[in-house]
Design a protein around this motif. Structure first.
Motif, PDB file in Angstrom:
ATOM      1  N   VAL A  76       0.854  -1.187   0.000  1.00 47.88           N
ATOM      2  CA  VAL A  76       0.000   0.000   0.000  1.00 47.88           C
ATOM      3  C   VAL A  76       0.890   1.237   0.000  1.00 47.88           C
ATOM      4  CG1 VAL A  76      -1.776   1.289   1.257  1.00 47.88           C
ATOM      5  CG2 VAL A  76      -1.784  -1.216   1.327  1.00 47.88           C
ATOM      6  N   ASN A  77       0.714   2.102  -1.002  1.00 47.86           N
ATOM      7  CA  ASN A  77       1.482   3.350  -1.076  1.00 47.86           C
ATOM      8  C   ASN A  77       2.986   3.134  -0.937  1.00 47.86           C
ATOM      9  OD1 ASN A  77      -0.862   4.894  -1.432  1.00 47.86           O
ATOM     10  ND2 ASN A  77      -1.172   5.050   0.778  1.00 47.86           N
ATOM     11  N   GLY A  78       3.512   2.098  -1.599  1.00 50.75           N
ATOM     12  CA  GLY A  78       4.947   1.875  -1.628  1.00 50.75           C
ATOM     13  C   GLY A  78       5.536   1.185  -0.413  1.00 50.75           C
ATOM     14  N   ASP A  79       4.693   0.679   0.497  1.00 58.23           N
ATOM     15  CA  ASP A  79       5.197  -0.060   1.658  1.00 58.23           C
ATOM     16  C   ASP A  79       4.273  -1.250   1.903  1.00 58.23           C
ATOM     17  OD1 ASP A  79       6.656  -0.875   3.903  1.00 58.23           O
ATOM     18  OD2 ASP A  79       6.650   1.107   4.819  1.00 58.23           O
ATOM     19  N   LEU A  80       4.830  -2.268   2.526  1.00 57.29           N
ATOM     20  CA  LEU A  80       4.028  -3.412   2.947  1.00 57.29           C
ATOM     21  C   LEU A  80       3.523  -3.157   4.356  1.00 57.29           C
ATOM     22  CD1 LEU A  80       6.190  -6.442   1.767  1.00 57.29           C
ATOM     23  CD2 LEU A  80       3.889  -5.880   0.994  1.00 57.29           C
ATOM     24  N   MET A  81       2.257  -3.400   4.562  1.00 59.86           N
ATOM     25  CA  MET A  81       1.699  -3.229   5.893  1.00 59.86           C
ATOM     26  C   MET A  81       1.531  -4.609   6.521  1.00 59.86           C
ATOM     27  SD  MET A  81       1.578  -0.120   6.345  1.00 59.86           S
ATOM     28  CE  MET A  81       2.201   1.043   5.160  1.00 59.86           C
ATOM     29  N   SER A  82       2.045  -4.755   7.741  1.00 59.48           N
ATOM     30  CA  SER A  82       1.904  -6.018   8.461  1.00 59.48           C
ATOM     31  C   SER A  82       1.385  -5.709   9.859  1.00 59.48           C
ATOM     32  CB  SER A  82       3.252  -6.743   8.550  1.00 59.48           C
ATOM     33  OG  SER A  82       4.080  -6.144   9.521  1.00 59.48           O
TER      34      SER A  82
ATOM     35  N   PRO B  77       4.789  -0.887   9.407  1.00 53.21           N
ATOM     36  CA  PRO B  77       5.258  -0.709   8.033  1.00 53.21           C
ATOM     37  C   PRO B  77       6.582  -1.446   7.817  1.00 53.21           C
ATOM     38  CG  PRO B  77       5.577   1.306   9.295  1.00 53.21           C
ATOM     39  CD  PRO B  77       4.851   0.345  10.183  1.00 53.21           C
ATOM     40  N   VAL B  78       6.576  -2.401   6.906  1.00 53.11           N
ATOM     41  CA  VAL B  78       7.701  -3.311   6.726  1.00 53.11           C
ATOM     42  C   VAL B  78       8.936  -2.597   6.189  1.00 53.11           C
ATOM     43  CG1 VAL B  78       8.496  -5.381   5.504  1.00 53.11           C
ATOM     44  CG2 VAL B  78       6.170  -5.283   6.451  1.00 53.11           C
ATOM     45  N   PHE B  79       8.787  -1.857   5.097  1.00 49.89           N
ATOM     46  CA  PHE B  79       9.955  -1.250   4.474  1.00 49.89           C
ATOM     47  C   PHE B  79      10.569  -0.174   5.367  1.00 49.89           C
ATOM     48  CE2 PHE B  79       8.265  -2.207  -0.089  1.00 49.89           C
ATOM     49  CZ  PHE B  79       8.430  -3.564   0.140  1.00 49.89           C
ATOM     50  N   GLN B  80       9.748   0.630   6.012  1.00 47.53           N
ATOM     51  CA  GLN B  80      10.287   1.658   6.914  1.00 47.53           C
ATOM     52  C   GLN B  80      11.089   1.018   8.043  1.00 47.53           C
ATOM     53  OE1 GLN B  80       7.460   4.650   8.236  1.00 47.53           O
ATOM     54  NE2 GLN B  80       6.340   4.463   6.304  1.00 47.53           N
ATOM     55  N   THR B  81      10.569  -0.070   8.591  1.00 47.59           N
ATOM     56  CA  THR B  81      11.270  -0.768   9.665  1.00 47.59           C
ATOM     57  C   THR B  81      12.572  -1.384   9.149  1.00 47.59           C
ATOM     58  OG1 THR B  81       9.145  -1.243  10.705  1.00 47.59           O
ATOM     59  CG2 THR B  81      11.032  -2.537  11.457  1.00 47.59           C
ATOM     60  N   ALA B  82      12.540  -1.937   7.934  1.00 53.98           N
ATOM     61  CA  ALA B  82      13.738  -2.550   7.342  1.00 53.98           C
ATOM     62  C   ALA B  82      14.825  -1.511   7.101  1.00 53.98           C
ATOM     63  CB  ALA B  82      13.380  -3.264   6.045  1.00 53.98           C
ATOM     64  N   VAL B  83      14.444  -0.303   6.698  1.00 53.96           N
ATOM     65  CA  VAL B  83      15.431   0.767   6.496  1.00 53.96           C
ATOM     66  C   VAL B  83      16.140   1.078   7.815  1.00 53.96           C
ATOM     67  CG1 VAL B  83      15.686   3.237   6.011  1.00 53.96           C
ATOM     68  CG2 VAL B  83      14.337   1.796   4.466  1.00 53.96           C
ATOM     69  N   ILE B  84      15.383   1.244   8.861  1.00 54.02           N
ATOM     70  CA  ILE B  84      15.980   1.552  10.175  1.00 54.02           C
ATOM     71  C   ILE B  84      16.874   0.404  10.639  1.00 54.02           C
ATOM     72  CG2 ILE B  84      15.476   1.966  12.616  1.00 54.02           C
ATOM     73  CD1 ILE B  84      12.879   3.407  11.584  1.00 54.02           C
TER      74      ILE B  84
ATOM     75  N   ILE C  64      11.569  -7.400  -4.307  1.00 47.20           N
ATOM     76  CA  ILE C  64      11.920  -6.274  -3.457  1.00 47.20           C
ATOM     77  C   ILE C  64      13.424  -6.052  -3.589  1.00 47.20           C
ATOM     78  CG2 ILE C  64      11.821  -5.333  -1.121  1.00 47.20           C
ATOM     79  CD1 ILE C  64       9.051  -6.173  -2.482  1.00 47.20           C
ATOM     80  N   VAL C  65      13.816  -4.869  -4.033  1.00 47.17           N
ATOM     81  CA  VAL C  65      15.226  -4.538  -4.250  1.00 47.17           C
ATOM     82  C   VAL C  65      15.658  -3.536  -3.187  1.00 47.17           C
ATOM     83  CG1 VAL C  65      16.924  -3.593  -5.859  1.00 47.17           C
ATOM     84  CG2 VAL C  65      14.999  -4.951  -6.719  1.00 47.17           C
ATOM     85  N   ILE C  66      16.629  -3.946  -2.387  1.00 50.59           N
ATOM     86  CA  ILE C  66      17.145  -3.127  -1.285  1.00 50.59           C
ATOM     87  C   ILE C  66      18.547  -2.674  -1.656  1.00 50.59           C
ATOM     88  CG2 ILE C  66      17.786  -3.115   1.157  1.00 50.59           C
ATOM     89  CD1 ILE C  66      15.936  -5.755   1.258  1.00 50.59           C
ATOM     90  N   ASP C  67      18.781  -1.378  -1.697  1.00 51.98           N
ATOM     91  CA  ASP C  67      20.118  -0.835  -1.936  1.00 51.98           C
ATOM     92  C   ASP C  67      20.572  -0.088  -0.698  1.00 51.98           C
ATOM     93  OD1 ASP C  67      20.643  -1.706  -4.568  1.00 51.98           O
ATOM     94  OD2 ASP C  67      19.431  -0.082  -5.388  1.00 51.98           O
ATOM     95  N   CYS C  68      21.749  -0.454  -0.208  1.00 50.56           N
ATOM     96  CA  CYS C  68      22.348   0.220   0.943  1.00 50.56           C
ATOM     97  C   CYS C  68      23.638   0.881   0.476  1.00 50.56           C
ATOM     98  CB  CYS C  68      22.653  -0.782   2.058  1.00 50.56           C
ATOM     99  SG  CYS C  68      23.441  -0.023   3.500  1.00 50.56           S
ATOM    100  N   THR C  69      23.730   2.197   0.659  1.00 45.81           N
ATOM    101  CA  THR C  69      24.929   2.950   0.305  1.00 45.81           C
ATOM    102  C   THR C  69      25.516   3.556   1.570  1.00 45.81           C
ATOM    103  OG1 THR C  69      24.060   3.442  -1.888  1.00 45.81           O
ATOM    104  CG2 THR C  69      25.848   4.851  -1.083  1.00 45.81           C
TER     105      THR C  69
END
Length: 156
Positions: free
Chosen positions: A43-49, A53-60, A96-101
């Protein structure tokens, strides 16, 4: 030549005393394949569980992990990163493509920090989505690019 082995064949931290301080960057990528029953929660660019929010949590989680790389990988130097950023996108194949710089101005590189950040972000996505399905695949984690130090590298 293995840089983490001393003359006697024992594990050893690389001595960076004589190395030059340079600006160093690295980007690593992890790819996660999620089944349709998980992707339907996008939903709106993130997975809700149920966990949030999955992606926001994964970033942190990925940024926190990158900062701890020297504690997790025995022969890595502890580094104070100048920056670390993570992006998460869904590609054309619904992966799902995760890039870490990560970047630093130092005597040693930062690719391990980028690899750890991308890996832990992928594992966080797995953890947060496993209640919806265990048919989740962390497909790959690889270095995409690094600059600074002896050799630059860019994956085609």
């Amino acid at each position: 030549m293995l840089t983490h082995i001393d003359k006697q064949g024992n594990p050893s931290m690389v001595d960076v005393t004589e190395k030059q301080v340079t600006r160093r960057t690295a980007t690593a990528r992890s790819v996660v394949v999620l089944p349709d029953e998980v992707l339907q929660h996008l939903v709106n660019g993130d997975l809700m569980s149920k966990k949030g929010p999955v992606f926001q949590t994964a970033v942190i989680a990925g940024i926190m992990a990158a900062k701890k790389t020297g504690e997790l990988i025995p022969l890595c130097h502890p580094l104070g990163m100048d920056n670390c950023s993570i992006t998460i996108q869904v590609n054309q194949q619904q992966e799902i493509v995760i890039d870490c710089t990560a970047s630093i101005t130092a005597k040693t590189g930062i690719e391990m920090e980028a690899l750890v950040g991308a890996s832990i972000a992928a594992l966080t996505i797995y953890d947060m989505c496993k209640a919806m399905s265990h048919d989740i695949l962390i497909k790959e984690t690889k270095l995409m690019e690094k600059t600074g130090g002896k050799h630059d590298f860019k994956r085609a």
